[in-house]
Design a protein around this motif. Structure first.
Motif, PDB file in Angstrom:
ATOM      1  N   ALA A 171       1.898  10.609  -6.450  1.00 23.38           N
ATOM      2  CA  ALA A 171       2.720  11.256  -7.477  1.00 23.38           C
ATOM      3  C   ALA A 171       1.885  11.554  -8.723  1.00 23.38           C
ATOM      4  CB  ALA A 171       3.909  10.367  -7.835  1.00 23.38           C
ATOM      5  N   MET A 172       0.988  10.633  -9.068  1.00 23.52           N
ATOM      6  CA  MET A 172       0.103  10.877 -10.209  1.00 23.52           C
ATOM      7  C   MET A 172      -0.813  12.066  -9.941  1.00 23.52           C
ATOM      8  SD  MET A 172      -1.132   7.045 -11.311  1.00 23.52           S
ATOM      9  CE  MET A 172       0.047   5.723 -11.585  1.00 23.52           C
ATOM     10  N   ALA A 202      -7.054  10.509  -9.327  1.00 23.33           N
ATOM     11  CA  ALA A 202      -8.240  11.011  -8.642  1.00 23.33           C
ATOM     12  C   ALA A 202      -9.401  10.024  -8.742  1.00 23.33           C
ATOM     13  CB  ALA A 202      -8.637  12.366  -9.234  1.00 23.33           C
ATOM     14  N   ALA A 203      -9.594   9.446  -9.937  1.00 22.04           N
ATOM     15  CA  ALA A 203     -10.691   8.492 -10.122  1.00 22.04           C
ATOM     16  C   ALA A 203     -10.478   7.248  -9.273  1.00 22.04           C
ATOM     17  CB  ALA A 203     -10.804   8.115 -11.601  1.00 22.04           C
ATOM     18  N   TYR A 204      -9.250   6.745  -9.244  1.00 17.23           N
ATOM     19  CA  TYR A 204      -8.952   5.547  -8.453  1.00 17.23           C
ATOM     20  C   TYR A 204      -9.263   5.784  -6.978  1.00 17.23           C
ATOM     21  CZ  TYR A 204      -6.436   1.568  -6.499  1.00 17.23           C
ATOM     22  OH  TYR A 204      -6.114   0.430  -5.812  1.00 17.23           O
ATOM     23  N   VAL A 205      -8.750   6.881  -6.433  1.00 14.02           N
ATOM     24  CA  VAL A 205      -8.932   7.166  -5.011  1.00 14.02           C
ATOM     25  C   VAL A 205     -10.405   7.338  -4.669  1.00 14.02           C
ATOM     26  CG1 VAL A 205      -8.523   8.875  -3.204  1.00 14.02           C
ATOM     27  CG2 VAL A 205      -6.637   8.125  -4.668  1.00 14.02           C
ATOM     28  N   ASN A 206     -11.111   8.132  -5.459  1.00 12.17           N
ATOM     29  CA  ASN A 206     -12.513   8.432  -5.148  1.00 12.17           C
ATOM     30  C   ASN A 206     -13.424   7.229  -5.322  1.00 12.17           C
ATOM     31  OD1 ASN A 206     -12.265  11.217  -4.452  1.00 12.17           O
ATOM     32  ND2 ASN A 206     -11.985  11.699  -6.613  1.00 12.17           N
ATOM     33  N   ILE A 207     -13.076   6.342  -6.230  1.00  3.47           N
ATOM     34  CA  ILE A 207     -13.900   5.147  -6.436  1.00  3.47           C
ATOM     35  C   ILE A 207     -13.587   4.084  -5.390  1.00  3.47           C
ATOM     36  CG2 ILE A 207     -14.350   3.207  -7.991  1.00  3.47           C
ATOM     37  CD1 ILE A 207     -13.992   5.158 -10.336  1.00  3.47           C
ATOM     38  N   VAL A 208     -12.308   3.750  -5.229  1.00  5.11           N
ATOM     39  CA  VAL A 208     -11.926   2.626  -4.374  1.00  5.11           C
ATOM     40  C   VAL A 208     -12.243   2.882  -2.910  1.00  5.11           C
ATOM     41  CG1 VAL A 208      -9.960   1.296  -3.512  1.00  5.11           C
ATOM     42  CG2 VAL A 208     -10.163   1.768  -5.959  1.00  5.11           C
ATOM     43  N   ARG A 209     -11.985   4.093  -2.413  1.00  7.86           N
ATOM     44  CA  ARG A 209     -12.213   4.313  -0.990  1.00  7.86           C
ATOM     45  C   ARG A 209     -13.696   4.395  -0.638  1.00  7.86           C
ATOM     46  NH1 ARG A 209     -10.346  10.523   0.383  1.00  7.86           N
ATOM     47  NH2 ARG A 209     -11.756  11.611  -1.046  1.00  7.86           N
ATOM     48  N   ALA A 265      -5.090  -2.784  -2.643  1.00 10.55           N
ATOM     49  CA  ALA A 265      -5.916  -1.954  -3.529  1.00 10.55           C
ATOM     50  C   ALA A 265      -6.760  -0.967  -2.723  1.00 10.55           C
ATOM     51  CB  ALA A 265      -6.817  -2.844  -4.383  1.00 10.55           C
ATOM     52  N   TYR A 266      -7.285  -1.403  -1.593  1.00 12.92           N
ATOM     53  CA  TYR A 266      -8.151  -0.552  -0.776  1.00 12.92           C
ATOM     54  C   TYR A 266      -7.341   0.454   0.041  1.00 12.92           C
ATOM     55  CZ  TYR A 266     -11.706   0.671   2.723  1.00 12.92           C
ATOM     56  OH  TYR A 266     -12.567   1.346   3.549  1.00 12.92           O
ATOM     57  N   THR A 267      -6.331  -0.025   0.747  1.00 11.13           N
ATOM     58  CA  THR A 267      -5.591   0.829   1.676  1.00 11.13           C
ATOM     59  C   THR A 267      -4.771   1.887   0.957  1.00 11.13           C
ATOM     60  OG1 THR A 267      -5.450  -1.094   3.151  1.00 11.13           O
ATOM     61  CG2 THR A 267      -4.040   0.783   3.672  1.00 11.13           C
ATOM     62  N   SER A 268      -4.290   1.577  -0.250  1.00 10.02           N
ATOM     63  CA  SER A 268      -3.441   2.528  -0.975  1.00 10.02           C
ATOM     64  C   SER A 268      -4.178   3.829  -1.278  1.00 10.02           C
ATOM     65  CB  SER A 268      -2.936   1.897  -2.274  1.00 10.02           C
ATOM     66  OG  SER A 268      -4.009   1.489  -3.099  1.00 10.02           O
ATOM     67  N   ALA A 269      -5.501   3.777  -1.399  1.00  9.36           N
ATOM     68  CA  ALA A 269      -6.260   5.009  -1.637  1.00  9.36           C
ATOM     69  C   ALA A 269      -6.140   5.957  -0.450  1.00  9.36           C
ATOM     70  CB  ALA A 269      -7.729   4.676  -1.898  1.00  9.36           C
ATOM     71  N   PHE A 270      -6.142   5.422   0.762  1.00  6.03           N
ATOM     72  CA  PHE A 270      -6.005   6.251   1.960  1.00  6.03           C
ATOM     73  C   PHE A 270      -4.556   6.696   2.155  1.00  6.03           C
ATOM     74  CE2 PHE A 270      -9.739   3.635   2.450  1.00  6.03           C
ATOM     75  CZ  PHE A 270     -10.681   4.515   2.944  1.00  6.03           C
ATOM     76  N   VAL A 271      -3.614   5.807   1.818  1.00  5.29           N
ATOM     77  CA  VAL A 271      -2.202   6.186   1.874  1.00  5.29           C
ATOM     78  C   VAL A 271      -1.928   7.335   0.913  1.00  5.29           C
ATOM     79  CG1 VAL A 271       0.152   5.406   1.398  1.00  5.29           C
ATOM     80  CG2 VAL A 271      -1.424   3.911   2.625  1.00  5.29           C
ATOM     81  N   CYS A 272      -2.497   7.259  -0.274  1.00  2.00           N
ATOM     82  CA  CYS A 272      -2.326   8.304  -1.284  1.00  2.00           C
ATOM     83  C   CYS A 272      -2.759   9.657  -0.747  1.00  2.00           C
ATOM     84  CB  CYS A 272      -3.114   7.952  -2.544  1.00  2.00           C
ATOM     85  SG  CYS A 272      -3.262   9.304  -3.735  1.00  2.00           S
ATOM     86  N   GLU A 273      -3.931   9.717  -0.148  1.00  2.00           N
ATOM     87  CA  GLU A 273      -4.445  10.991   0.351  1.00  2.00           C
ATOM     88  C   GLU A 273      -3.612  11.520   1.520  1.00  2.00           C
ATOM     89  OE1 GLU A 273      -7.474  12.789  -1.218  1.00  2.00           O
ATOM     90  OE2 GLU A 273      -5.989  11.688  -2.380  1.00  2.00           O
ATOM     91  N   SER A 317       0.821  -1.206   0.000  1.00  2.00           N
ATOM     92  CA  SER A 317       0.000   0.000   0.000  1.00  2.00           C
ATOM     93  C   SER A 317       0.857   1.258   0.000  1.00  2.00           C
ATOM     94  CB  SER A 317      -0.913   0.016   1.233  1.00  2.00           C
ATOM     95  OG  SER A 317      -1.796  -1.071   1.225  1.00  2.00           O
ATOM     96  N   LEU A 318       1.979   1.215   0.701  1.00  2.00           N
ATOM     97  CA  LEU A 318       2.869   2.373   0.732  1.00  2.00           C
ATOM     98  C   LEU A 318       3.450   2.649  -0.648  1.00  2.00           C
ATOM     99  CD1 LEU A 318       4.198   4.538   2.490  1.00  2.00           C
ATOM    100  CD2 LEU A 318       6.068   2.931   2.927  1.00  2.00           C
ATOM    101  N   VAL A 319       3.855   1.583  -1.342  1.00  2.00           N
ATOM    102  CA  VAL A 319       4.420   1.743  -2.683  1.00  2.00           C
ATOM    103  C   VAL A 319       3.361   2.250  -3.668  1.00  2.00           C
ATOM    104  CG1 VAL A 319       5.458   0.527  -4.635  1.00  2.00           C
ATOM    105  CG2 VAL A 319       6.201   0.001  -2.304  1.00  2.00           C
ATOM    106  N   TRP A 320       2.232   1.556  -3.726  1.00  2.00           N
ATOM    107  CA  TRP A 320       1.181   1.931  -4.678  1.00  2.00           C
ATOM    108  C   TRP A 320       0.563   3.273  -4.301  1.00  2.00           C
ATOM    109  CZ3 TRP A 320      -0.234   2.276  -9.191  1.00  2.00           C
ATOM    110  CH2 TRP A 320      -1.560   2.295  -9.651  1.00  2.00           C
ATOM    111  N   GLY A 321       0.381   3.526  -3.013  1.00  2.00           N
ATOM    112  CA  GLY A 321      -0.174   4.802  -2.578  1.00  2.00           C
ATOM    113  C   GLY A 321       0.737   5.972  -2.912  1.00  2.00           C
TER     114      GLY A 321
END
Length: 221
Positions: free
Chosen positions: A37-38, A51-58, A100-108, A28-32
Protein backbone atom coordinates in the motif's frame (compact mmCIF):
# COMPACT_ATOMS: atom_id res chain seq x y z
CA UNK A 1 15.12 -49.83 10.15
CA UNK A 2 14.14 -46.59 11.87
CA UNK A 3 15.50 -47.43 15.30
CA UNK A 4 17.71 -44.33 15.16
CA UNK A 5 14.56 -42.19 15.57
CA UNK A 6 13.93 -43.47 19.07
CA UNK A 7 14.60 -40.92 21.77
CA UNK A 8 14.07 -37.94 19.48
CA UNK A 9 10.96 -35.78 19.38
CA UNK A 10 10.61 -35.69 15.60
CA UNK A 11 6.95 -34.63 15.58
CA UNK A 12 7.64 -31.94 18.17
CA UNK A 13 10.42 -30.48 16.03
CA UNK A 14 8.20 -30.35 12.95
CA UNK A 15 5.41 -28.84 15.03
CA UNK A 16 7.76 -25.98 15.93
CA UNK A 17 8.47 -25.60 12.20
CA UNK A 18 4.73 -25.43 11.49
CA UNK A 19 4.26 -22.81 14.22
CA UNK A 20 7.12 -20.71 12.86
CA UNK A 21 5.63 -20.94 9.37
CA UNK A 22 2.07 -20.04 10.34
CA UNK A 23 2.94 -17.14 12.63
CA UNK A 24 5.48 -15.75 10.17
CA UNK A 25 3.06 -16.17 7.26
CA UNK A 26 0.31 -14.18 8.99
CA UNK A 27 2.72 -11.44 10.08
CA UNK A 28 4.33 -11.28 6.64
CA UNK A 29 0.95 -11.01 4.92
CA UNK A 30 -0.07 -8.09 7.14
CA UNK A 31 3.23 -6.21 6.94
CA UNK A 32 3.72 -7.04 3.26
CA UNK A 33 0.26 -5.69 2.43
CA UNK A 34 1.02 -2.45 4.27
CA UNK A 35 4.31 -2.15 2.39
CA UNK A 36 2.51 -2.70 -0.92
CA UNK A 37 0.00 0.00 0.00
CA UNK A 38 2.90 2.35 0.74
CA UNK A 39 4.56 1.57 -2.59
CA UNK A 40 1.45 2.47 -4.60
CA UNK A 41 0.31 5.28 -2.30
CA UNK A 42 0.14 8.99 -3.13
CA UNK A 43 2.62 10.08 -0.41
CA UNK A 44 6.21 10.27 -1.77
CA UNK A 45 7.80 9.68 1.66
CA UNK A 46 5.83 6.45 2.16
CA UNK A 47 6.60 5.29 -1.39
CA UNK A 48 10.28 5.91 -0.76
CA UNK A 49 10.19 4.04 2.54
CA UNK A 50 8.41 1.04 0.98
CA UNK A 51 10.81 0.88 -1.96
CA UNK A 52 13.89 1.25 0.27
CA UNK A 53 12.67 -1.42 2.70
CA UNK A 54 11.95 -3.96 -0.04
CA UNK A 55 15.17 -3.38 -1.97
CA UNK A 56 17.36 -3.48 1.12
CA UNK A 57 15.78 -6.33 3.08
CA UNK A 58 15.35 -8.80 0.23
CA UNK A 59 19.05 -8.42 -0.64
CA UNK A 60 20.22 -9.22 2.90
CA UNK A 61 20.75 -12.95 3.62
CA UNK A 62 18.09 -14.34 5.95
CA UNK A 63 20.78 -15.77 8.22
CA UNK A 64 22.12 -12.25 8.83
CA UNK A 65 18.64 -10.99 9.74
CA UNK A 66 17.97 -13.91 12.10
CA UNK A 67 21.35 -13.48 13.81
CA UNK A 68 20.70 -9.74 14.14
CA UNK A 69 17.43 -10.39 15.97
CA UNK A 70 19.33 -12.47 18.53
CA UNK A 71 22.66 -10.66 18.81
CA UNK A 72 21.38 -7.17 18.06
CA UNK A 73 17.87 -6.95 19.44
CA UNK A 74 18.13 -9.36 22.35
CA UNK A 75 21.72 -9.45 23.56
CA UNK A 76 22.63 -5.83 22.72
CA UNK A 77 19.36 -3.92 23.13
CA UNK A 78 17.73 -6.28 25.65
CA UNK A 79 14.57 -6.88 23.60
CA UNK A 80 12.81 -10.00 24.92
CA UNK A 81 9.30 -9.51 23.45
CA UNK A 82 7.69 -10.24 26.80
CA UNK A 83 9.22 -13.69 27.20
CA UNK A 84 11.49 -14.90 29.99
CA UNK A 85 12.56 -18.39 28.91
CA UNK A 86 15.49 -18.63 26.50
CA UNK A 87 13.60 -20.87 24.06
CA UNK A 88 10.56 -18.59 23.97
CA UNK A 89 12.69 -15.48 23.38
CA UNK A 90 14.54 -17.07 20.47
CA UNK A 91 11.32 -18.43 18.97
CA UNK A 92 9.71 -14.98 18.99
CA UNK A 93 12.85 -13.33 17.65
CA UNK A 94 12.96 -15.88 14.83
CA UNK A 95 9.34 -15.06 13.95
CA UNK A 96 10.20 -11.34 13.85
CA UNK A 97 13.17 -12.01 11.59
CA UNK A 98 11.17 -14.24 9.24
CA UNK A 99 8.40 -11.65 9.04
CA UNK A 100 10.85 -8.83 8.30
CA UNK A 101 12.44 -10.85 5.48
CA UNK A 102 9.41 -12.55 3.94
CA UNK A 103 7.22 -9.43 3.92
CA UNK A 104 9.49 -7.88 1.27
CA UNK A 105 8.61 -10.72 -1.13
CA UNK A 106 4.94 -10.63 -0.13
CA UNK A 107 4.92 -6.90 -0.87
CA UNK A 108 6.23 -7.38 -4.40
CA UNK A 109 3.77 -10.22 -5.08
CA UNK A 110 0.83 -8.09 -3.96
CA UNK A 111 2.10 -5.05 -5.85
CA UNK A 112 2.21 -7.12 -9.03
CA UNK A 113 -1.40 -8.09 -8.36
CA UNK A 114 -2.36 -4.45 -7.86
CA UNK A 115 -0.85 -3.64 -11.25
CA UNK A 116 -3.17 -6.19 -12.90
CA UNK A 117 -6.29 -4.28 -11.79
CA UNK A 118 -7.46 -1.99 -14.62
CA UNK A 119 -6.75 1.67 -13.91
CA UNK A 120 -10.26 2.55 -14.98
CA UNK A 121 -11.72 0.79 -11.94
CA UNK A 122 -9.71 2.94 -9.54
CA UNK A 123 -10.60 6.06 -11.48
CA UNK A 124 -14.29 5.15 -11.40
CA UNK A 125 -14.09 4.59 -7.64
CA UNK A 126 -12.44 7.97 -7.12
CA UNK A 127 -15.13 9.56 -9.29
CA UNK A 128 -17.69 8.17 -6.85
CA UNK A 129 -15.95 10.05 -4.05
CA UNK A 130 -13.91 7.24 -2.48
CA UNK A 131 -10.57 8.19 -0.98
CA UNK A 132 -7.30 6.30 -1.56
CA UNK A 133 -7.77 3.94 1.39
CA UNK A 134 -11.31 3.04 0.35
CA UNK A 135 -10.31 2.50 -3.28
CA UNK A 136 -7.44 0.26 -2.18
CA UNK A 137 -9.35 -1.83 0.35
CA UNK A 138 -12.72 -2.07 -1.40
CA UNK A 139 -11.80 -2.20 -5.09
CA UNK A 140 -8.13 -2.93 -5.73
CA UNK A 141 -6.86 -5.31 -3.04
CA UNK A 142 -9.73 -7.85 -3.26
CA UNK A 143 -8.94 -8.35 -6.95
CA UNK A 144 -5.18 -8.21 -6.40
CA UNK A 145 -5.25 -10.98 -3.78
CA UNK A 146 -7.27 -13.22 -6.08
CA UNK A 147 -4.68 -12.85 -8.84
CA UNK A 148 -1.58 -13.47 -6.71
CA UNK A 149 -2.51 -16.62 -4.80
CA UNK A 150 -0.01 -18.52 -6.94
CA UNK A 151 2.94 -16.22 -6.21
CA UNK A 152 1.98 -16.02 -2.53
CA UNK A 153 1.91 -19.83 -2.43
CA UNK A 154 5.50 -19.89 -3.67
CA UNK A 155 6.45 -17.39 -0.97
CA UNK A 156 4.76 -19.56 1.68
CA UNK A 157 6.60 -22.67 0.49
CA UNK A 158 9.89 -20.76 0.54
CA UNK A 159 9.05 -19.53 4.06
CA UNK A 160 8.47 -23.09 5.23
CA UNK A 161 11.95 -24.05 4.06
CA UNK A 162 13.48 -20.82 5.38
CA UNK A 163 12.39 -21.69 8.93
CA UNK A 164 15.44 -23.98 9.04
CA UNK A 165 17.57 -20.84 9.44
CA UNK A 166 16.03 -20.37 12.90
CA UNK A 167 18.31 -23.19 14.05
CA UNK A 168 21.14 -20.63 13.92
CA UNK A 169 19.81 -19.03 17.12
CA UNK A 170 18.85 -22.27 18.85
CA UNK A 171 15.16 -22.59 17.97
CA UNK A 172 14.28 -26.26 18.42
CA UNK A 173 12.77 -26.84 14.97
CA UNK A 174 13.38 -29.61 12.46
CA UNK A 175 16.78 -28.47 11.17
CA UNK A 176 18.24 -28.22 14.67
CA UNK A 177 17.04 -31.73 15.52
CA UNK A 178 18.45 -33.02 12.23
CA UNK A 179 21.84 -31.53 13.07
CA UNK A 180 21.75 -33.15 16.51
CA UNK A 181 20.77 -36.54 15.11
CA UNK A 182 23.50 -36.46 12.46
CA UNK A 183 26.06 -35.70 15.16
CA UNK A 184 24.81 -38.55 17.39
CA UNK A 185 23.84 -41.24 14.87
CA UNK A 186 25.76 -42.87 12.02
CA UNK A 187 22.76 -42.70 9.68
CA UNK A 188 23.38 -39.63 7.50
CA UNK A 189 21.41 -40.76 4.44
CA UNK A 190 18.49 -42.17 6.41
CA UNK A 191 18.20 -39.08 8.62
CA UNK A 192 18.38 -36.77 5.60
CA UNK A 193 15.69 -38.81 3.84
CA UNK A 194 13.38 -38.64 6.87
CA UNK A 195 13.63 -34.87 7.18
CA UNK A 196 13.37 -34.35 3.42
CA UNK A 197 10.18 -36.41 3.45
CA UNK A 198 8.88 -34.35 6.36
CA UNK A 199 9.34 -31.08 4.49
CA UNK A 200 7.75 -32.56 1.36
CA UNK A 201 4.72 -33.47 3.50
CA UNK A 202 4.51 -29.85 4.64
CA UNK A 203 5.05 -28.09 1.32
CA UNK A 204 3.47 -30.35 -1.31
CA UNK A 205 -0.11 -30.27 0.07
CA UNK A 206 0.21 -26.51 0.56
CA UNK A 207 1.11 -26.01 -3.10
CA UNK A 208 -1.63 -28.33 -4.36
CA UNK A 209 -4.40 -26.89 -2.18
CA UNK A 210 -3.55 -23.23 -2.72
CA UNK A 211 -3.01 -23.88 -6.44
CA UNK A 212 -6.55 -25.26 -6.63
CA UNK A 213 -7.89 -22.31 -4.65
CA UNK A 214 -6.06 -19.90 -6.94
CA UNK A 215 -7.75 -21.38 -10.01
CA UNK A 216 -11.17 -21.24 -8.36
CA UNK A 217 -11.00 -17.59 -7.32
CA UNK A 218 -8.97 -16.22 -10.23
CA UNK A 219 -10.36 -13.04 -11.72
CA UNK A 220 -11.74 -13.74 -15.20
CA UNK A 221 -10.74 -10.94 -17.57
Amino acid sequence: MFDFLQGYDLLGAFWVTVQLTLLSAVGSLVWGTLLAAMRVGPVPLMRGFGAAYVNIVRNIPLTVIILFTSLGLNQTLGVDLGATAFDSINFRLAVIGLIAYTSAFVCEAIRSGINTVPVGQAEAARALGLNFTQVLTLVVLPQAFRSVIGPLTNVLIALTKNTTVAAAIGVAEAALLMKEMIENEAQLLAISAVFAFGFVCLTLPTGLILGWVGKKVAVKR
